[in-house]
Design a protein around this motif. Structure first.
Motif, mmCIF file in Angstrom:
data_model
loop_
_atom_site.group_PDB
_atom_site.id
_atom_site.type_symbol
_atom_site.label_atom_id
_atom_site.label_comp_id
_atom_site.label_asym_id
_atom_site.label_seq_id
_atom_site.Cartn_x
_atom_site.Cartn_y
_atom_site.Cartn_z
ATOM 1 N N LYS A 1 36.395 32.678 58.154
ATOM 2 C CA LYS A 1 36.602 34.340 58.429
ATOM 3 C C LYS A 1 37.702 35.112 59.119
ATOM 4 O O LYS A 1 39.003 33.473 59.171
ATOM 5 C CB LYS A 1 35.789 34.140 59.297
ATOM 6 N N ASP A 2 38.236 36.257 58.865
ATOM 7 C CA ASP A 2 39.214 36.722 58.983
ATOM 8 C C ASP A 2 39.389 38.065 59.119
ATOM 9 O O ASP A 2 38.884 38.719 58.679
ATOM 10 C CB ASP A 2 40.667 36.678 58.078
ATOM 11 N N GLU A 3 39.297 38.620 60.633
ATOM 12 C CA GLU A 3 39.192 39.843 61.281
ATOM 13 C C GLU A 3 40.734 40.064 61.383
ATOM 14 O O GLU A 3 41.494 40.168 62.624
ATOM 15 C CB GLU A 3 37.916 40.012 62.343
ATOM 16 N N GLU A 4 40.848 41.555 61.786
ATOM 17 C CA GLU A 4 41.694 42.204 62.390
ATOM 18 C C GLU A 4 41.146 42.865 63.409
ATOM 19 O O GLU A 4 39.708 42.908 63.764
ATOM 20 C CB GLU A 4 41.895 43.589 61.478
ATOM 21 N N LEU A 5 42.191 42.695 64.705
ATOM 22 C CA LEU A 5 42.057 43.148 66.359
ATOM 23 C C LEU A 5 42.610 44.321 66.392
ATOM 24 O O LEU A 5 43.248 44.605 66.221
ATOM 25 C CB LEU A 5 42.341 42.612 67.020
ATOM 26 N N TYR A 6 41.672 45.499 66.587
ATOM 27 C CA TYR A 6 42.083 46.533 67.368
ATOM 28 C C TYR A 6 42.190 46.552 68.884
ATOM 29 O O TYR A 6 40.969 46.075 69.273
ATOM 30 C CB TYR A 6 41.008 47.135 66.771
ATOM 31 N N ASP A 7 43.080 47.958 69.680
ATOM 32 C CA ASP A 7 42.807 48.408 70.837
ATOM 33 C C ASP A 7 41.722 48.782 70.976
ATOM 34 O O ASP A 7 41.087 49.151 70.465
ATOM 35 C CB ASP A 7 44.674 49.047 71.379
ATOM 36 N N ASP A 8 41.253 48.823 72.262
ATOM 37 C CA ASP A 8 40.455 49.650 73.099
ATOM 38 C C ASP A 8 39.425 51.010 72.014
ATOM 39 O O ASP A 8 38.209 51.434 71.856
ATOM 40 C CB ASP A 8 39.983 49.731 74.112
ATOM 41 N N SER A 9 40.633 51.836 71.382
ATOM 42 C CA SER A 9 40.354 53.411 71.301
ATOM 43 C C SER A 9 39.958 52.616 69.857
ATOM 44 O O SER A 9 39.465 53.543 68.416
ATOM 45 C CB SER A 9 41.453 54.165 71.239
ATOM 46 N N LYS A 10 40.218 51.702 68.663
ATOM 47 C CA LYS A 10 40.144 51.234 67.769
ATOM 48 C C LYS A 10 41.264 51.669 67.021
ATOM 49 O O LYS A 10 40.302 52.074 65.847
ATOM 50 C CB LYS A 10 39.279 51.295 67.137
ATOM 51 N N THR A 11 41.923 52.607 67.627
ATOM 52 C CA THR A 11 43.345 52.902 66.557
ATOM 53 C C THR A 11 44.284 52.288 66.371
ATOM 54 O O THR A 11 44.632 52.454 65.096
ATOM 55 C CB THR A 11 43.540 53.891 66.992
ATOM 56 N N ILE A 12 44.223 50.860 67.021
ATOM 57 C CA ILE A 12 45.896 50.463 67.063
ATOM 58 C C ILE A 12 45.417 49.370 66.752
ATOM 59 O O ILE A 12 44.391 48.088 67.247
ATOM 60 C CB ILE A 12 46.847 50.524 68.155
ATOM 61 N N HIS A 13 46.151 48.316 65.783
ATOM 62 C CA HIS A 13 45.774 47.285 65.106
ATOM 63 C C HIS A 13 46.688 46.608 65.271
ATOM 64 O O HIS A 13 47.973 46.116 64.497
ATOM 65 C CB HIS A 13 45.616 47.126 62.962
ATOM 66 N N TYR A 14 46.844 45.991 66.286
ATOM 67 C CA TYR A 14 47.167 44.374 66.859
ATOM 68 C C TYR A 14 47.538 43.476 66.443
ATOM 69 O O TYR A 14 48.483 42.385 67.052
ATOM 70 C CB TYR A 14 47.608 45.140 68.349
ATOM 71 N N GLY A 15 46.507 42.650 66.305
ATOM 72 C CA GLY A 15 46.948 41.197 65.458
ATOM 73 C C GLY A 15 45.781 41.099 64.772
ATOM 74 O O GLY A 15 45.143 42.127 64.398
ATOM 75 N N SER A 16 46.174 39.605 64.352
ATOM 76 C CA SER A 16 44.384 39.278 63.603
ATOM 77 C C SER A 16 43.914 38.183 63.857
ATOM 78 O O SER A 16 44.954 37.284 64.698
ATOM 79 C CB SER A 16 44.587 38.713 62.035
ATOM 80 N N LYS A 17 43.112 37.767 63.711
ATOM 81 C CA LYS A 17 42.213 36.320 63.931
ATOM 82 C C LYS A 17 41.639 35.611 63.160
ATOM 83 O O LYS A 17 40.990 36.662 62.238
ATOM 84 C CB LYS A 17 41.346 36.678 65.098
ATOM 85 N N ARG A 18 41.645 33.935 62.778
ATOM 86 C CA ARG A 18 41.542 33.592 61.034
ATOM 87 C C ARG A 18 40.449 32.602 61.944
ATOM 88 O O ARG A 18 41.058 31.718 62.476
ATOM 89 C CB ARG A 18 42.033 33.006 60.584
ATOM 90 N N SER A 19 39.442 32.448 61.283
ATOM 91 C CA SER A 19 38.198 31.072 61.580
ATOM 92 C C SER A 19 38.476 30.016 61.001
ATOM 93 O O SER A 19 38.720 30.298 59.876
ATOM 94 C CB SER A 19 36.720 31.551 62.097
ATOM 95 N N PHE A 20 38.554 28.656 61.434
ATOM 96 C CA PHE A 20 38.473 27.811 60.525
ATOM 97 C C PHE A 20 37.519 26.416 61.268
ATOM 98 O O PHE A 20 37.324 26.499 62.175
ATOM 99 C CB PHE A 20 40.359 27.216 60.648
#
Length: 126
Positions: free
Chosen positions: A54-73
């Protein structure tokens, strides 16, 4: 013990598995360099591979700034690997990993060496 261990988790799996044995921890964080092969990242060892789940984008608390991603393996033995030696087939099935990387808003951040933070966890009751 350091909170984040610098370790090549895409090399010999006995390296990071030994750290788990020595610390008796179920979850550890590793700082590691991605191994690029052409435009792809090589996440396999001589006996197993980290299979993306799974791959998902990570956002700040306001859900407006995409700062990183997390991929599961999941750590999966390669076809033809018989599990002889120090690590058995069941030992390989015990592991999951979350790989965290800066991208999105930080895509212009200089990271020429392509380092990521990985959290490897040992599954329970397998």
């Amino acid at each position: 013990m350091n909170v984040i261990v610098n370790c090549d988790i895409f090399g010999d799996p006995s390296t990071w598995m030994k750290i788990f044995q020595e610390t008796h921890m179920d979850r550890l964080y590793f700082y590691t360099k991605l191994k690029k092969k052409n435009k792809h990242v090589e996440r396999s060892t001589h006996s197993a591979t980290w299979r993306s789940q799974k791959d998902e984008e990570l956002y700040d608390d306001s859900k407006t700034i995409h700062y990183g991603s997390k991929r599961s393996f999941s750590f999966v033995a390669k076809n033809g690997f018989n599990g002889t030696g120090r690590w058995t087939m069941n030992e390989y099935r015990l592991w999951t990993m979350n790989e965290y990387r800066l991208d999105g808003e930080f895509a212009n951040t200089t990271n020429h060496d392509n380092y990521v933070i990985c959290c490897i966890s040992k599954k329970e009751n397998i």
